[in-house]
Scaffold this motif. Structure first.
Motif, mmCIF file in Angstrom:
data_model
loop_
_atom_site.group_PDB
_atom_site.id
_atom_site.type_symbol
_atom_site.label_atom_id
_atom_site.label_comp_id
_atom_site.label_asym_id
_atom_site.label_seq_id
_atom_site.Cartn_x
_atom_site.Cartn_y
_atom_site.Cartn_z
ATOM 1 N N LYS A 138 -1.536 -0.444 -8.405
ATOM 2 C CA LYS A 138 -2.669 -0.190 -7.755
ATOM 3 C C LYS A 138 -2.524 0.583 -6.269
ATOM 4 N N LYS A 139 -3.565 1.095 -5.698
ATOM 5 C CA LYS A 139 -3.341 1.646 -4.587
ATOM 6 C C LYS A 139 -2.835 3.026 -4.804
ATOM 7 N N SER A 140 -1.738 3.293 -3.702
ATOM 8 C CA SER A 140 -0.892 4.476 -3.717
ATOM 9 C C SER A 140 0.127 4.403 -4.725
ATOM 10 N N LYS A 141 0.608 5.691 -5.229
ATOM 11 C CA LYS A 141 1.753 5.610 -5.950
ATOM 12 C C LYS A 141 2.595 6.909 -5.712
ATOM 13 N N ALA A 142 3.914 6.954 -5.415
ATOM 14 C CA ALA A 142 4.408 8.002 -4.838
ATOM 15 C C ALA A 142 4.938 8.798 -6.247
ATOM 16 N N GLU B 82 0.619 -1.148 0.101
ATOM 17 C CA GLU B 82 -0.178 0.073 -0.071
ATOM 18 C C GLU B 82 0.919 1.300 -0.121
ATOM 19 N N ASP B 83 1.941 1.284 0.419
ATOM 20 C CA ASP B 83 2.733 2.434 0.781
ATOM 21 C C ASP B 83 3.490 2.803 -0.574
ATOM 22 N N GLY B 84 3.441 3.726 -1.148
ATOM 23 C CA GLY B 84 3.719 4.474 -2.316
ATOM 24 C C GLY B 84 5.483 4.428 -2.137
ATOM 25 N N LYS C 249 7.172 1.279 -2.596
ATOM 26 C CA LYS C 249 7.333 0.524 -4.059
ATOM 27 C C LYS C 249 8.296 1.287 -4.989
#
Length: 242
Positions: free
Chosen positions: A209-213, A112-114, A117
């Motif tokens: 998917k979900k968050s992206k930094a 989940e954490d951008g 990733k």
């Protein structure tokens, strides 16, 4: 095999295995999750070994625009040929990063954490201080290049390898390993413009998917310009001492 193909494949393997270990350590529910810094630095050193083994017989295995720049400064490589190497290194790094995303796609989706990733693609500072971060990359790359120049002949030829055939790649692997262990804690030791910029571009383009930094382009110049300055200083010192 041509110099372009050799540098492309060698750099792609370097990034696949190097960023691959980061993905294995930081992404959710992998077998290697939480493996830690020693696992990451060890695999990066061995990733260099793999890349050098493949590209070494054809180009001397630069796999790094900073290495290529050093050879240009020393008069061992023409600018026109350097452009070919740089293009191959950047494209190879991008392809290797894409393969990491394909390989760990399920785990990218679960994470989940951008920023976590993003860490599987490019570097980021532990403490954001751009001046000190820049110095870290300069020093790390300087250590890399000045050492390489003293444990192998910097002359590049079509059939030159680094030392004892494939086993001659071991000194480079140990060198990158110790730089990571000793000097990697501040910025993640890019010490290679293509290694950071290529995967950063791929990360910016890929869907998640979900968050992206964000790509953090305000920091992205440091792992590019820092190695350029470090390599230049190493080449100049080598010429002066020689």
């Amino acid at each position: 095999m041509t110099p372009f193909i050799a540098e492309f494949i060698g750099t792609a393997l370097l990034i696949l295995l190097g960023n691959g270990v980061v993905a294995n350590v930081v992404l959710k529910d992998t077998k290697g999750n939480g493996g830690g810094w020693i696992v990451i630095t060890t695999a990066w050193g061995l990733a260099v070994f793999v890349g050098v083994c493949v590209a070494g017989p054809y180009t001397g295995a630069h796999l790094n625009p900073a290495v290529t720049l050093t050879m240009v400064i020393l008069g061992k490589l023409a600018w026109a040929q350097a452009l070919v190497y740089w293009a191959a290194q950047l494209l190879g790094a991008m392809f290797g990063a894409f393969l990491v995303w394909v390989f760990y796609k399920d785990h990218f989706d679960l994470t989940e954490d951008g920023p976590t990733k993003q860490a599987a693609f490019c570097t980021a500072p532990a403490v954001r201080n751009l001046g000190r971060n820049f110095i870290s990359e300069v020093i790390g790359t300087f250590v890399l290049l000045i050492t390489i120049l003293y444990f192998t002949d910097p002359k590049i030829g079509d059939t030159q390898t680094i030392g004892m055939g494939s086993m001659g790649a071991l000194p480079v692997a140990f060198l990158v390993w110790v730089i990571g262990l000793s000097l990697g804690g501040t910025t993640g030791y890019a010490i290679n413009p293509a290694r950071d910029l290529g995967p950063r571009i791929v990360h910016a383009l890929l869907p998640f998917k979900k968050s992206k930094a964000g790509a953090d382009w305000g920091y992205a110049w440091i792992p590019v310009l820092g190695p350029v300055v470090g390599a230049t200083l190493a080449a100049l010192l080598f010429m002066y001492l020689k």
